[in-house]
Write a protein that holds these residues in place. Structure first.
Motif, PDB file in Angstrom:
ATOM      1  N   MET A 165      16.226  59.228  27.947  1.00 16.03           N
ATOM      2  CA  MET A 165      14.938  59.188  29.204  1.00 16.03           C
ATOM      3  C   MET A 165      15.307  60.313  29.433  1.00 16.03           C
ATOM      4  N   TYR A 166      14.389  61.153  29.354  1.00 18.00           N
ATOM      5  CA  TYR A 166      14.088  62.743  29.149  1.00 18.00           C
ATOM      6  C   TYR A 166      13.208  62.893  30.832  1.00 18.00           C
ATOM      7  N   PHE A 167      13.283  64.274  31.412  1.00 17.30           N
ATOM      8  CA  PHE A 167      12.312  64.344  31.770  1.00 17.30           C
ATOM      9  C   PHE A 167      11.567  65.742  31.525  1.00 17.30           C
ATOM     10  N   CYS A 168      10.893  66.384  31.617  1.00 18.87           N
ATOM     11  CA  CYS A 168       9.614  67.065  30.548  1.00 18.87           C
ATOM     12  C   CYS A 168       8.164  67.505  31.233  1.00 18.87           C
ATOM     13  N   GLY A 169       8.011  68.425  31.190  1.00 18.98           N
ATOM     14  CA  GLY A 169       6.876  69.625  31.682  1.00 18.98           C
ATOM     15  C   GLY A 169       7.368  70.738  31.302  1.00 18.98           C
ATOM     16  N   HIS A 170       6.653  71.282  32.145  1.00 17.48           N
ATOM     17  CA  HIS A 170       5.497  73.130  31.354  1.00 17.48           C
ATOM     18  C   HIS A 170       6.763  73.577  33.011  1.00 17.48           C
ATOM     19  N   ASP A 171       7.212  74.360  32.953  1.00 20.54           N
ATOM     20  CA  ASP A 171       7.611  75.020  33.749  1.00 20.54           C
ATOM     21  C   ASP A 171       7.655  76.928  33.963  1.00 20.54           C
ATOM     22  N   ALA A 172       6.523  77.393  34.431  1.00 20.83           N
ATOM     23  CA  ALA A 172       6.172  78.666  34.160  1.00 20.83           C
ATOM     24  C   ALA A 172       7.221  79.494  34.760  1.00 20.83           C
ATOM     25  N   SER A 173       7.645  79.188  35.601  1.00 18.41           N
ATOM     26  CA  SER A 173       8.219  79.953  36.533  1.00 18.41           C
ATOM     27  C   SER A 173      10.256  80.262  36.607  1.00 18.41           C
ATOM     28  N   GLY A 174      10.332  79.252  36.046  1.00 12.28           N
ATOM     29  CA  GLY A 174      11.609  78.921  35.791  1.00 12.28           C
ATOM     30  C   GLY A 174      12.232  78.127  36.930  1.00 12.28           C
ATOM     31  N   ARG A 175      11.308  77.961  37.811  1.00 10.85           N
ATOM     32  CA  ARG A 175      12.005  77.496  38.786  1.00 10.85           C
ATOM     33  C   ARG A 175      12.919  76.285  38.451  1.00 10.85           C
ATOM     34  N   TYR A 244       0.186  66.753  32.803  1.00 10.36           N
ATOM     35  CA  TYR A 244       2.033  66.975  31.943  1.00 10.36           C
ATOM     36  C   TYR A 244       1.625  68.051  31.145  1.00 10.36           C
ATOM     37  N   ALA A 245       1.218  68.366  30.110  1.00 14.67           N
ATOM     38  CA  ALA A 245       0.554  68.756  29.006  1.00 14.67           C
ATOM     39  C   ALA A 245      -0.186  70.414  29.698  1.00 14.67           C
ATOM     40  N   CYS A 246      -0.999  70.194  30.245  1.00 14.11           N
ATOM     41  CA  CYS A 246      -1.367  71.343  31.217  1.00 14.11           C
ATOM     42  C   CYS A 246      -1.183  72.093  32.719  1.00 14.11           C
ATOM     43  N   GLY A 247       0.267  71.257  32.185  1.00 11.01           N
ATOM     44  CA  GLY A 247       0.887  72.040  33.418  1.00 11.01           C
ATOM     45  C   GLY A 247       0.916  71.366  35.372  1.00 11.01           C
ATOM     46  N   ALA A 248      -0.074  70.233  35.157  1.00 13.04           N
ATOM     47  CA  ALA A 248       0.013  69.667  36.516  1.00 13.04           C
ATOM     48  C   ALA A 248       0.992  68.359  37.165  1.00 13.04           C
ATOM     49  N   GLY A 249       1.801  68.995  36.425  1.00 14.65           N
ATOM     50  CA  GLY A 249       4.027  68.521  37.084  1.00 14.65           C
ATOM     51  C   GLY A 249       3.758  67.550  35.382  1.00 14.65           C
ATOM     52  N   PHE A 250       5.143  67.260  36.296  1.00 15.03           N
ATOM     53  CA  PHE A 250       6.455  66.933  35.552  1.00 15.03           C
ATOM     54  C   PHE A 250       6.621  65.550  34.648  1.00 15.03           C
ATOM     55  N   THR A 251       7.194  64.648  34.026  1.00 23.92           N
ATOM     56  CA  THR A 251       6.956  63.250  33.687  1.00 23.92           C
ATOM     57  C   THR A 251       7.972  62.602  33.462  1.00 23.92           C
ATOM     58  N   PHE A 252       8.602  61.447  33.329  1.00 23.95           N
ATOM     59  CA  PHE A 252      10.005  60.529  33.014  1.00 23.95           C
ATOM     60  C   PHE A 252       9.501  60.343  31.828  1.00 23.95           C
ATOM     61  N   THR A 253      10.011  60.461  30.325  1.00 17.96           N
ATOM     62  CA  THR A 253       9.569  59.962  29.256  1.00 17.96           C
ATOM     63  C   THR A 253      10.515  59.233  28.088  1.00 17.96           C
ATOM     64  N   PRO A 254      10.819  58.166  27.154  1.00 20.48           N
ATOM     65  CA  PRO A 254      12.063  57.813  26.860  1.00 20.48           C
ATOM     66  C   PRO A 254      12.087  58.585  25.044  1.00 20.48           C
ATOM     67  N   ALA A 255      13.016  59.046  24.741  1.00 19.59           N
ATOM     68  CA  ALA A 255      12.966  59.524  23.325  1.00 19.59           C
ATOM     69  C   ALA A 255      11.930  59.135  22.688  1.00 19.59           C
ATOM     70  N   CYS A 256      11.002  57.955  22.254  1.00 18.69           N
ATOM     71  CA  CYS A 256      11.016  57.413  21.157  1.00 18.69           C
ATOM     72  C   CYS A 256       9.361  58.693  21.531  1.00 18.69           C
ATOM     73  N   ALA A 257       9.061  58.993  22.345  1.00 17.58           N
ATOM     74  CA  ALA A 257       8.269  59.526  22.328  1.00 17.58           C
ATOM     75  C   ALA A 257       7.985  60.737  22.678  1.00 17.58           C
ATOM     76  N   MET A 258       9.108  61.401  22.369  1.00 18.38           N
ATOM     77  CA  MET A 258       9.890  63.276  22.162  1.00 18.38           C
ATOM     78  C   MET A 258       7.946  63.632  21.614  1.00 18.38           C
ATOM     79  N   GLY A 259       8.231  62.466  20.388  1.00 17.51           N
ATOM     80  CA  GLY A 259       7.422  63.188  19.509  1.00 17.51           C
ATOM     81  C   GLY A 259       5.790  63.256  19.765  1.00 17.51           C
ATOM     82  N   ASP A 260       5.482  62.607  20.783  1.00 20.68           N
ATOM     83  CA  ASP A 260       4.454  62.962  21.076  1.00 20.68           C
ATOM     84  C   ASP A 260       3.929  63.898  22.456  1.00 20.68           C
ATOM     85  N   THR A 261       4.974  64.914  22.925  1.00 23.65           N
ATOM     86  CA  THR A 261       5.181  65.555  23.288  1.00 23.65           C
ATOM     87  C   THR A 261       4.042  66.928  23.009  1.00 23.65           C
ATOM     88  N   PRO A 262       4.329  68.064  24.095  1.00 25.27           N
ATOM     89  CA  PRO A 262       3.169  68.814  23.036  1.00 25.27           C
ATOM     90  C   PRO A 262       4.165  69.907  22.855  1.00 25.27           C
TER      91      PRO A 262
END
Length: 338
Positions: A165-175, A244-262
């Motif tokens: 399982m992965y944690f993903c999202g936009h991290d514009a600030s780098g925090r 999560y694609a527009c930067g509204a937050g982060f999400t948890f996603t399984p590896a099989c769905a990584m191809g659907d991430t932005p």
């Protein structure tokens, strides 16, 4: 009731409208309406709910649609059998698969079976993980891929795969990137790790508790005594992805769905979740009476072997971060005699 009437009914369901179906079939709408009414009369059940927006199937209509598709497919197969001698296994199999895994697995599987076993017809039911299990118990599917469910009474089950399982999202600030860790030695990966507690503190976009990923996140939070910082909760996977694609937050996603991430950009963050290490396990379930290929037609065994081969190829080519079980043989049969 004849095959033509069934073809008409299928066209209406798939078009969602009598007028659109009539256009695609090149027949007058009154004639099509008459055919549907004749079917309803013969079966003694209302098949369609009509409204200004079109038509939707009733419960008997859904059942007829599923049975009619299979019947027409079998009729086409019968025609082929008469025209030429069969070569290899031949028959129909219905597979129930969770939404997220379906996007990764079903395309390669169907293409593979088309090349290797063209006389095997595969129908796919992709739905929520809970509904996949229900489809198997209701005998609407012959093979099911269950999520985090190693055994089910009445089904023959065997391990199929386990993914990260992965944690993903936009991290514009780098925090958040500053919180990442090097991959642990026990689970080497090109991706960094993130501690679950650190991930839980970030603004999260998650589906509701009736979804298996949310349930797993809740369990991990309870295990760590950590609160979840949920800023958006929606049932729709498309809405969650848009958020999560527009930067509204982060999400948890399984590896099989990584191809659907932005598309990955300079601020796009992907990290494997650890402490606890979150994984998603899949079980291959088969219906009683079909798990051993009753009748010796080899269809079920061919499809199960193809599932394993395709999954292993996805892993070996780096398209899926998972471990796939090697043995496609009969599973543990939990079916008890009546």
């Amino acid at each position: 009731m004849d095959l033509r009437s069934l073809r008409y009914f299928i066209a209406v369901i798939e078009a969602g409208s009598l007028s659109r179906a009539a256009g695609s079939l090149y027949i007058a709408q009154p004639a099509l309406t008459a055919q549907i009414k004749k079917l309803e009369s013969e079966l003694g059940a209302q098949l369609l709910e009509r409204s200004h927006a079109g038509v939707t199937p009733t419960q008997p209509g859904v059942q007829l649609y599923q049975d009619a598709r299979r019947l027409l497919s079998d009729a086409a197969a019968m025609r082929e059998r008469i025209q030429r001698l069969p070569q290899g296994p031949e028959g129909s199999v219905t597979i129930a698969v969770p939404f997220l895994l379906s996007s990764l697995l079903m395309g390669p599987l169907l293409a593979h079976l088309k090349d290797t076993h063209p006389r095997i017809r595969v129908f796919v039911l992709d739905d929520l993980s809970l509904m996949v299990k229900k489809a198997m118990l209701d005998r609407r599917a012959d093979i099911g891929i269950l999520v985090d469910t190693p055994h089910v009474e009445g089904l023959a089950c065997r391990p199929f795969a386990r993914e990260s399982m992965y944690f993903c999202g936009h991290d514009a600030s780098g925090r958040v990137r500053a919180l990442l860790q090097s991959p642990s030695a026990s689970t080497p990966s090109a991706r960094p790790d993130i501690d679950f507690a650190a991930a839980a503190e970030q603004p999260l976009v998650l589906q509701s508790r009736r979804y298996s990923i949310r349930q797993q996140v809740e369990d991990a939070a309870a295990q760590r005594g950590t609160a979840l910082n949920i800023v958006h909760e929606h049932d729709s996977a498309r809405v969650i992805r848009s958020l999560y694609a527009c930067g509204a937050g982060f999400t948890f996603t399984p590896a099989c769905a990584m191809g659907d991430t932005p598309a990955i950009g300079t601020d796009w963050l992907v990290a494997r979740v650890v402490n606890p290490q979150m994984t998603r396990a899949y079980t291959l379930a088969t219906a009683p009476g079909r798990d051993g290929d009753a009748g010796g037609d080899g269809v079920m065994l061919a499809v199960v072997q193809a599932l394993t081969e395709v999954a292993q190829r996805l892993v070996s080519t780096g398209r899926w971060d998972a471990e796939v079980a090697d043995d496609p043989g009969p599973g543990r049969d939990n079916h008890q005699p009546d």
